[in-house]
Structure formats: structure tokens, C-alpha cells
Design a protein around this motif. Structure first.
Motif, PDB file in Angstrom:
ATOM      1  N   MET A  30      -0.327   1.249  -4.716  1.00 25.26           N
ATOM      2  CA  MET A  30       0.173  -0.108  -4.474  1.00 25.26           C
ATOM      3  C   MET A  30       0.365  -0.354  -2.978  1.00 25.26           C
ATOM      4  O   MET A  30       0.070  -1.449  -2.482  1.00 25.26           O
ATOM      5  N   ALA A  31       0.859   0.626  -2.240  1.00 22.61           N
ATOM      6  CA  ALA A  31       1.054   0.474  -0.794  1.00 22.61           C
ATOM      7  C   ALA A  31      -0.276   0.254  -0.086  1.00 22.61           C
ATOM      8  O   ALA A  31      -0.371  -0.583   0.827  1.00 22.61           O
ATOM      9  N   VAL A  32      -1.300   0.973  -0.498  1.00 22.22           N
ATOM     10  CA  VAL A  32      -2.629   0.792   0.100  1.00 22.22           C
ATOM     11  C   VAL A  32      -3.157  -0.606  -0.200  1.00 22.22           C
ATOM     12  O   VAL A  32      -3.684  -1.291   0.682  1.00 22.22           O
ATOM     13  N   LEU A  33      -3.014  -1.066  -1.425  1.00 29.48           N
ATOM     14  CA  LEU A  33      -3.495  -2.403  -1.799  1.00 29.48           C
ATOM     15  C   LEU A  33      -2.752  -3.510  -1.043  1.00 29.48           C
ATOM     16  O   LEU A  33      -3.365  -4.477  -0.588  1.00 29.48           O
ATOM     17  N   VAL A  34      -1.447  -3.371  -0.891  1.00 35.39           N
ATOM     18  CA  VAL A  34      -0.661  -4.377  -0.163  1.00 35.39           C
ATOM     19  C   VAL A  34      -1.054  -4.392   1.310  1.00 35.39           C
ATOM     20  O   VAL A  34      -1.243  -5.458   1.902  1.00 35.39           O
ATOM     21  N   SER A  35      -1.197  -3.219   1.927  1.00 35.20           N
ATOM     22  CA  SER A  35      -1.570  -3.184   3.347  1.00 35.20           C
ATOM     23  C   SER A  35      -2.983  -3.709   3.560  1.00 35.20           C
ATOM     24  O   SER A  35      -3.303  -4.250   4.614  1.00 35.20           O
ATOM     25  N   TRP A  36      -3.821  -3.585   2.591  1.00 34.61           N
ATOM     26  CA  TRP A  36      -5.190  -4.100   2.677  1.00 34.61           C
ATOM     27  C   TRP A  36      -5.202  -5.622   2.520  1.00 34.61           C
ATOM     28  O   TRP A  36      -5.946  -6.328   3.175  1.00 34.61           O
TER      29      TRP A  36
END
Length: 178
Positions: A26-32
């Protein structure tokens, strides 16, 4: 009794490792997605301010025709903000949010405005003219302060009072449709 213990173990929830993996994904998706969200917010801001400027210009033109007299739109820009107001020819309008004598006003920030004139005058036929009473056209540019992509808007006012707007790349001075 032995059967119940076995059943309780198989109906357990998430493990700590599974939870950490989900949070990492989820953190990767939000930062993307965050940069595109910021770009979308900037795009919406420039679109709304472009529409506000178009509404002011069209309202001034219609008031000039309705009143059968000149109506002036005053423009000013200071760094990353711009203001516009329509002066009431009778100087007695009392519109909420505007100063006395203004038919309509706008005060915006985070968007710059570039124009060669600070006053646009619509006559009783809806045409625009310059200070020497000559028929003229006018061009305004609105651009987000953190411009990237196509966050610039060009507004053209023809001598006949027709108003057009188009989207341009940042910093461009191209005409609409090229």
C-alpha cells in the motif's frame, strides 16, 4: 476437547508478516500515485480559474449589451495571484464579496496571469476596443505557478467580443488550434 483446540488454530486471522507485506504494498502504491494526484489538483485549479475568468468576461460583455453602454473589466496580476473585477457603469452595485461599485469580482492565487492590458472595455454591441477607441483583440494567459505538462490556458477575445479558450503546454505562446 482435543478437536476444539485444533479448530481454533485453523480459524486464526492475519499473521504479522502478512500485515507488514500488505502495508508495504500500500505504501508503494500511495507513493506512486501521489505525484499524479498533485498534478490533478493543479490541473483542476487552473481549469476552475480559467472558467472563472471566462465567466467574468462573458458577464461583462452581456452587461454592456444589456445596459447599452461601455462596461470595463479591470485585471491585475502580482506574482502568483491575479484579480479581476467588472466596474459597474452606474457605480452603485453592492455585490457580496466585492467592493461597492463592482458588478463581479475574483481573487485567485497559485495561478499567474499574463496580459498586455489591465482594462478590457466592452461597448454596447459587445465588441472590445482599446483606449484609442480602435477595434482590437486581447489575449490572456493563465498558468499554474508549478506548471508542468499542459497547465497553461490561453484566452482570446476577438474584436467582436467572441471569447475562446484553449489548453497549451507550460510557457507556450502558441495560438489555439496549432
Amino acid at each position: 476437547m482435543k478437536i476444539m483446540k485444533k479448530q481454533l488454530r485453523t480459524t486464526g486471522g492475519f499473521t504479522l508478516l502478512e500485515l507488514l507485506i500488505v502495508l508495504a504494498v500500500m505504501a508503494v502504491l500511495v507513493s506512486w500515485g501521489l505525484p499524479s494526484l498533485q498534478e490533478s489538483i493543479r490541473g483542476n485549479r487552473i481549469i476552475s480559474q480559467n472558467n472563472e475568468m471566462l465567466a467574468i468576461l462573458r458577464y461583462a460583455r452581456s452587461e454592456a449589451i444589456r445596459r447599452n453602454q461601455d462596461v470595463e473589466v479591470h485585471l491585475s496580476a502580482d506574482g502568483t495571484e491575479w484579480q479581476a473585477y467588472i466596474e459597474d457603469p452606474d457605480h452603485d452595485a453592492d455585490v457580496e464579496g466585492c467592493q461597492l461599485g463592482q458588478l463581479r469580482c475574483a481573487d485567485n492565487d497559485n495561478v499567474t496571469m499574463a496580459t498586455s492590458n489591465t482594462t478590457i472595455i466592452f461597448n454596447n454591441r459587445g465588441y472590445i476596443r482599446d483606449a484609442d477607441d480602435a477595434w482590437t483583440s486581447e489575449t490572456l494567459y493563465l498558468q499554474h505557478e508549478n506548471c508542468s505538462g499542459n497547465l497553461r490556458r490561453r484566452i482570446d477575445i476577438m474584436p467582436t467580443g467572441q471569447i475562446n479558450s484553449c489548453r497549451l503546454p507550460c510557457g507556450s505562446v502558441d495560438s489555439c488550434g496549432t
